[in-house]
Design a protein around this motif. Structure first.
Motif, PDB file in Angstrom:
ATOM      1  N   MET A  17      29.506 -37.636  44.977  1.00  0.00           N
ATOM      2  CA  MET A  17      28.044 -37.610  45.003  1.00  0.00           C
ATOM      3  C   MET A  17      27.496 -38.832  45.743  1.00  0.00           C
ATOM      4  SD  MET A  17      25.444 -37.363  41.800  1.00  0.00           S
ATOM      5  CE  MET A  17      24.449 -38.822  41.691  1.00  0.00           C
ATOM      6  N   VAL A  39      27.078 -21.491  45.966  1.00  0.00           N
ATOM      7  CA  VAL A  39      26.878 -22.935  46.145  1.00  0.00           C
ATOM      8  C   VAL A  39      27.554 -23.728  45.029  1.00  0.00           C
ATOM      9  CG1 VAL A  39      25.145 -24.765  46.195  1.00  0.00           C
ATOM     10  CG2 VAL A  39      24.803 -22.692  47.531  1.00  0.00           C
ATOM     11  N   TYR A  40      27.485 -23.249  43.778  1.00  0.00           N
ATOM     12  CA  TYR A  40      28.109 -24.008  42.690  1.00  0.00           C
ATOM     13  C   TYR A  40      29.614 -24.154  42.901  1.00  0.00           C
ATOM     14  CZ  TYR A  40      29.851 -19.686  40.551  1.00  0.00           C
ATOM     15  OH  TYR A  40      30.515 -18.512  40.321  1.00  0.00           O
ATOM     16  N   ALA A  43      30.110 -26.702  45.726  1.00  0.00           N
ATOM     17  CA  ALA A  43      29.847 -28.042  45.190  1.00  0.00           C
ATOM     18  C   ALA A  43      31.068 -28.554  44.419  1.00  0.00           C
ATOM     19  CB  ALA A  43      28.615 -28.017  44.292  1.00  0.00           C
ATOM     20  N   LYS A  44      31.653 -27.688  43.641  1.00  0.00           N
ATOM     21  CA  LYS A  44      32.831 -28.081  42.863  1.00  0.00           C
ATOM     22  C   LYS A  44      33.991 -28.453  43.786  1.00  0.00           C
ATOM     23  CE  LYS A  44      35.208 -26.639  38.706  1.00  0.00           C
ATOM     24  NZ  LYS A  44      35.380 -25.590  37.697  1.00  0.00           N
ATOM     25  N   HIS A  46      33.847 -29.578  46.797  1.00  0.00           N
ATOM     26  CA  HIS A  46      33.538 -30.804  47.546  1.00  0.00           C
ATOM     27  C   HIS A  46      33.291 -32.004  46.628  1.00  0.00           C
ATOM     28  CE1 HIS A  46      33.128 -29.196  51.684  1.00  0.00           C
ATOM     29  NE2 HIS A  46      32.953 -28.055  51.034  1.00  0.00           N
ATOM     30  N   ARG A  48      30.736 -32.556  44.716  1.00  0.00           N
ATOM     31  CA  ARG A  48      29.343 -32.940  44.900  1.00  0.00           C
ATOM     32  C   ARG A  48      28.508 -32.038  44.008  1.00  0.00           C
ATOM     33  NH1 ARG A  48      28.641 -36.171  49.494  1.00  0.00           N
ATOM     34  NH2 ARG A  48      30.415 -36.228  50.894  1.00  0.00           N
ATOM     35  N   ASN A  49      27.209 -32.325  43.915  1.00  0.00           N
ATOM     36  CA  ASN A  49      26.353 -31.442  43.131  1.00  0.00           C
ATOM     37  C   ASN A  49      25.663 -30.435  44.054  1.00  0.00           C
ATOM     38  OD1 ASN A  49      24.219 -32.856  44.271  1.00  0.00           O
ATOM     39  ND2 ASN A  49      23.879 -34.119  42.455  1.00  0.00           N
ATOM     40  N   ASN A  50      25.024 -29.424  43.467  1.00  0.00           N
ATOM     41  CA  ASN A  50      24.370 -28.377  44.258  1.00  0.00           C
ATOM     42  C   ASN A  50      23.315 -28.966  45.194  1.00  0.00           C
ATOM     43  OD1 ASN A  50      25.898 -26.696  42.674  1.00  0.00           O
ATOM     44  ND2 ASN A  50      24.193 -25.639  41.720  1.00  0.00           N
ATOM     45  N   ILE A  53      24.819 -30.301  48.327  1.00  0.00           N
ATOM     46  CA  ILE A  53      25.213 -29.231  49.255  1.00  0.00           C
ATOM     47  C   ILE A  53      23.986 -28.744  50.027  1.00  0.00           C
ATOM     48  CG2 ILE A  53      26.163 -26.895  49.441  1.00  0.00           C
ATOM     49  CD1 ILE A  53      28.248 -29.058  48.620  1.00  0.00           C
TER      50      ILE A  53
END
Length: 157
Positions: A17, A39-40, A43-44, A46, A48-50, A53
C-alpha cells in the motif's frame, strides 16, 4: 506516509500500500483487467487495497490519453474503467498541468520583475504599474490555489 502506516499495523494494511508501481506490476495489472478479474482479487494479488488499484488505473487512463493519444473507447477496454471515470481523470490531469504552468509563469514574473524602489518620491506611473503587477500576481495565486485544490481532490479520490 503509507509505508509507516503499513509498518505499524501489518495486519490491517496491504504490504505494498502506497508504494511506487513498478513497470512489471503495471503490466500484470493490465493483464488482470484484460482477463476481467474482480478488483478485490487483483488488489489481493498486488498486496494493495481496492482504492490503490483504481487510483493506478485512473493514472494509466490519463497516461494513455495524454502520452499515447489513445481514444477513450480503447482506454475503457485497457483499464476496465467507465468512460466517465476516464474523462474525470483526464480533466484532473489537465488541471494539474495547468497549475504547474501557472506556477512556472508566476515564478518567471517574480524573477523578471524589477526590484521595487524604496524611494518615497517614486513617480505615480511606476506605483500604478506596480499595483497592476501585484493585482495580476494575486489573480495568478488565486488560480493556482483553485487548481491545487482540484489536484488534491483528484489525489484523494
Amino acid at each position: 506516509m503509507y509505508v509507516k502506516m503499513v509498518e505499524k499495523n501489518t495486519s490491517k494494511y496491504p504490504a505494498r500500500m502506497g508504494q511506487k508501481w513498478e513497470q512489471e506490476e503495471v503490466q500484470k495489472l493490465l493483464a488482470s483487467i484484460k482477463e476481467k478479474k474482480p478488483v478485490y482479487e487483483i488488489a489481493k494479488e498486488h498486496q494493495r487495497n481496492n482504492g490503490g488499484i483504481y487510483a493506478e488505473l485512473r493514472k494509466l487512463a490519463a497516461d494513455f490519453w495524454f502520452k499515447d493519444k489513445k481514444p477513450i473507447e480503447e482506454i475503457v477496454i485497457l483499464t476496465g474503467l467507465p468512460k466517465e471515470d476516464i474523462e474525470l481523470a483526464i480533466k484532473k490531469r489537465e488541471a494539474a498541468i495547468e497549475a504547474r504552468t501557472i506556477r512556472k509563469e508566476a515564478k518567471l514574473k517574480v524573477v523578471k520583475s524589477p526590484a521595487p524602489t524604496t524611494s518615497v518620491s517614486a513617480p505615480s506611473h511606476e506605483i500604478a504599474e506596480l499595483r497592476n503587477e501585484v493585482a495580476s500576481l494575486k489573480r495568478d495565486v488565486k488560480e493556482m490555489l483553485r487548481l491545487m485544490n482540484a489536484l488534491y481532490e483528484f489525489e484523494s479520490v
